[in-house]
Design an enzyme around this catalytic site. Structure first.
Site, PDB file in Angstrom:
ATOM      1  N   GLU A  96       0.839  -1.204   0.000  1.00 23.70           N
ATOM      2  CA  GLU A  96       0.000   0.000   0.000  1.00 23.70           C
ATOM      3  C   GLU A  96       0.871   1.249   0.000  1.00 23.70           C
ATOM      4  OE1 GLU A  96      -3.351  -1.855   3.078  1.00 23.70           O
ATOM      5  OE2 GLU A  96      -1.774  -0.519   3.789  1.00 23.70           O
ATOM      6  N   LYS A 112       2.473   4.473   1.411  1.00 18.56           N
ATOM      7  CA  LYS A 112       2.787   5.041   2.730  1.00 18.56           C
ATOM      8  C   LYS A 112       2.665   6.546   2.598  1.00 18.56           C
ATOM      9  CE  LYS A 112       5.857   5.219   6.654  1.00 18.56           C
ATOM     10  NZ  LYS A 112       5.305   6.541   6.979  1.00 18.56           N
ATOM     11  N   ARG A 156      -1.950   9.811  11.454  1.00 18.16           N
ATOM     12  CA  ARG A 156      -2.668   8.566  11.778  1.00 18.16           C
ATOM     13  C   ARG A 156      -3.981   8.914  12.464  1.00 18.16           C
ATOM     14  NH1 ARG A 156      -0.108   3.443  12.841  1.00 18.16           N
ATOM     15  NH2 ARG A 156      -1.751   1.851  12.904  1.00 18.16           N
ATOM     16  N   ARG A 214      -3.043   9.294  16.653  1.00 23.72           N
ATOM     17  CA  ARG A 214      -2.106   8.202  16.929  1.00 23.72           C
ATOM     18  C   ARG A 214      -1.881   8.015  18.429  1.00 23.72           C
ATOM     19  NH1 ARG A 214       2.722   6.632  13.949  1.00 23.72           N
ATOM     20  NH2 ARG A 214       4.209   5.640  15.363  1.00 23.72           N
ATOM     21  N   GLU A 225      -5.042   6.930   7.698  1.00 23.98           N
ATOM     22  CA  GLU A 225      -4.313   8.197   7.662  1.00 23.98           C
ATOM     23  C   GLU A 225      -5.257   9.263   7.133  1.00 23.98           C
ATOM     24  OE1 GLU A 225      -0.743   9.010   7.753  1.00 23.98           O
ATOM     25  OE2 GLU A 225      -0.204   7.063   8.584  1.00 23.98           O
ATOM     26  N   ARG A 265       5.556  -5.286  17.560  1.00 29.62           N
ATOM     27  CA  ARG A 265       5.849  -6.672  17.889  1.00 29.62           C
ATOM     28  C   ARG A 265       6.018  -7.459  16.592  1.00 29.62           C
ATOM     29  NH1 ARG A 265       7.724  -6.980  22.636  1.00 29.62           N
ATOM     30  NH2 ARG A 265       7.325  -9.230  22.569  1.00 29.62           N
ATOM     31  N   LYS A 303       7.843  -0.879   6.429  1.00 37.40           N
ATOM     32  CA  LYS A 303       7.746   0.362   5.670  1.00 37.40           C
ATOM     33  C   LYS A 303       8.982   0.517   4.798  1.00 37.40           C
ATOM     34  CE  LYS A 303       9.175   2.947   9.816  1.00 37.40           C
ATOM     35  NZ  LYS A 303       8.779   3.999  10.781  1.00 37.40           N
TER      36      LYS A 303
END
Length: 507
Positions: free
Chosen positions: A213, A215, A220, A235, A264, A371, A377
């Site tokens: 996708e 970025k 956010r 965010r 976003e 995690r 990214k």
């Protein structure tokens, strides 16, 4: 009836935490303290040990605190409950005479505190104890104290949004209580984060079955809808519903009864290209600037965590993406599942003015934080989010401005940020002016040339890489660093770690 825990116990634990670099030792110190805390004071213990009052900011300035000249008590007597109640009363004081009432309450509180406790309280109330990295250590400590799995604690924290609530559940009901946490519409979920990949080829190799996708260089957001009630969060889980009416109307019109979406948002030019990040963020604040308020935000959603009564956190991304497309329609972020030519998608994202692409494993569940490496990214340039530690007064045309920034990476083991370099490059005149004013507001101390600040501000830094260094304690230093922008949407807990910096070392 169990007596209250003395503040002195937490002060001692805090000093022990600061005295060790060992993550294992920190976890043991925290776990022992949590086990000793009465249930009624567990929230205060967790809050104080992670560096913040339960009330958040209580409206008392740094100068007021350091100017207090209250003789300390000889022996410890304050309990956590008493401290929390006093801070609650101070935070609630308002109206005529509130300044005097706060001063009186602070004097009474500090008069009952020992010298070490007074120092601790000043640091607690000025934010100098706050170390976001310690939260990760606290999660492991809660798990150790309650004899439960750390992953279960992390998931409960993702859903509750509160370390105190998570700790209380763990200590009172163990795994059963922790697993009872569910998505609650109107209560934000902690966001899943991505890890950096060196290249698109590396990301595709690591995640062969994935969605790729755009970025975007936006902010956010997380949106919750139940019927006609809509909430929008940043965010950092701050609610901004009242500032983004166009997003509320758009989500309210979606073909569903309830939904939680992750995505976003950004402001676009008339040509459809992204406006500067600062302009998007300006919409999130309270402003009377008509030009700012006139900027319309466009959302791009990339995940669906709940749809029409069904929680999807544990469903694979492939299923969550199907749910997303069924409800968000044209507002789904551009991307392709297992694209034939991922490089073409990266090129189109860059050509449209965006940062790069995200590569996400289709079989991954939604888990807060970084995690594992289920989301990667890919950006054409290296950037790091670092914490501002200090700034030096400028010379020449920058005389009178705080210019050269001292930058720190997050210590994943809960210590203070680790310095990794300096930079004065990339600062515009406007940013210099703002920076000079803002840094002095969070000043800790100063010398002739340097103003040291509380580690509260996150700044995005572009760099060519890193090199080994004996000059800085982390053993690594930034190469050719320059400021891209400040990140008001991020806390120090969101900054990149010293491990991320070391990962850029050549060879």
């Amino acid at each position: 009836m169990m007596a209250g825990m003395l503040l002195d116990t937490v002060v001692t634990a805090s000093a022990d935490l600061a005295a060790t670099r060992s993550r294992k030792a920190k976890i043991a110190i925290l776990a022992e303290t949590l086990r000793a805390a009465p249930v009624s004071e567990l929230a205060s213990a967790v809050a104080f040990l992670t560096g913040a009052p339960t009330q958040g900011r209580i409206g008392t300035g740094w100068r007021t605190l350091v100017d207090l000249e209250t003789p300390p008590a000889d022996t410890p007597s304050l309990t956590l409950g008493e401290v929390d109640a006093a801070l609650g009363a101070i935070a609630a004081a308002g109206g005529t005479g509130s300044v005097a009432r706060r001063a009186t309450a602070l004097t009474e509180l500090f008069g009952r505190a020992t010298k070490d406790e007074q120092r601790f309280l000043v640091r607690l109330l000025t934010g100098e104890l706050r170390q976001g990295a310690l939260e990760g250590v606290m999660v492991d400590a809660i798990a150790a104290a309650a004899a439960v799995q750390a992953d279960v604690v992390r998931r409960a924290l993702m859903l509750s949004g509160s370390l105190a609530a998570t700790a209380s559940a763990a200590m009172s009901g163990g795994t059963d209580a922790l697993t009872r946490f569910r998505i609650k519409l109107g209560r934000p979920v902690r966001p899943m984060l991505a890890s950096p990949a060196e290249s698109l080829a590396e990301a595709i190799t690591e995640l062969p079955s994935a969605i790729v996708e755009y970025k975007m260089d936006g902010a956010r957001i997380q949106v919750h809808r139940e019927g006609d009630e809509v909430h929008v969060y940043t965010r950092t889980l701050r609610e901004i519903t009242g500032q983004v009416g166009e997003l509320v109307a758009l989500v309210r019109a979606m073909p569903c009864e309830s939904v939680v979406l992750d995505g976003e948002t950004l402001a676009l030019t008339d040509e459809g290209r992204p406006r500067p990040f600062q302009e998007t963020m300006a919409r999130f604040g309270s402003t009377r600037d008509e030009q700012v308020r006139a900027l319309l935000l466009r959302p791009y959603f990339f995940d669906c965590l709940h749809l029409d009564g069904v929680d999807l956190l544990d469903a694979p991304l492939r299923e969550r993406n199907e749910a997303l497309r069924s409800v968000a329609g044209e507002h789904v972020i551009p991307g392709e599942i297992d694209p034939v030519d991922a490089s073409a998608l990266l090129d189109s994202a860059l050509a449209a003015g965006h940062e790069g692409v995200m590569v996400k494993a289709l079989d991954s569940v939604y888990a807060a934080g970084r995690r594992g490496r289920a989301w990667l990214k890919v950006k054409p340039v290296h950037t790091l989010d670092l914490v501002v530690l200090a700034a030096e007064w400028g010379h020449g045309r920058r005389t009178g401005y705080l210019s050269n920034l001292h930058l720190g990476a997050r210590d994943p083991d809960g210590g203070p940020p680790i310095m990794v370099g300096k930079t004065f490059k990339g600062l515009t005149d406007e940013l210099l002016t703002w920076q000079t004013e803002r840094l002095q507001q969070i000043e800790r101390e100063r010398s002739d040339w340097v103003v040291h600040v509380r580690p509260e501000l996150v700044v995005e830094i572009e760099l060519d890489g890193a090199q080994t260094s004996t000059r800085y304690p982390g053993g690594a230093a930034l190469r050719f660093a320059r400021v891209v922008r400040y990140r008001p949407d991020k806390d120090p807990a969101d900054a990149d770690t010293i491990d991320a910096v070391r990962g850029l070392l050549r060879g």
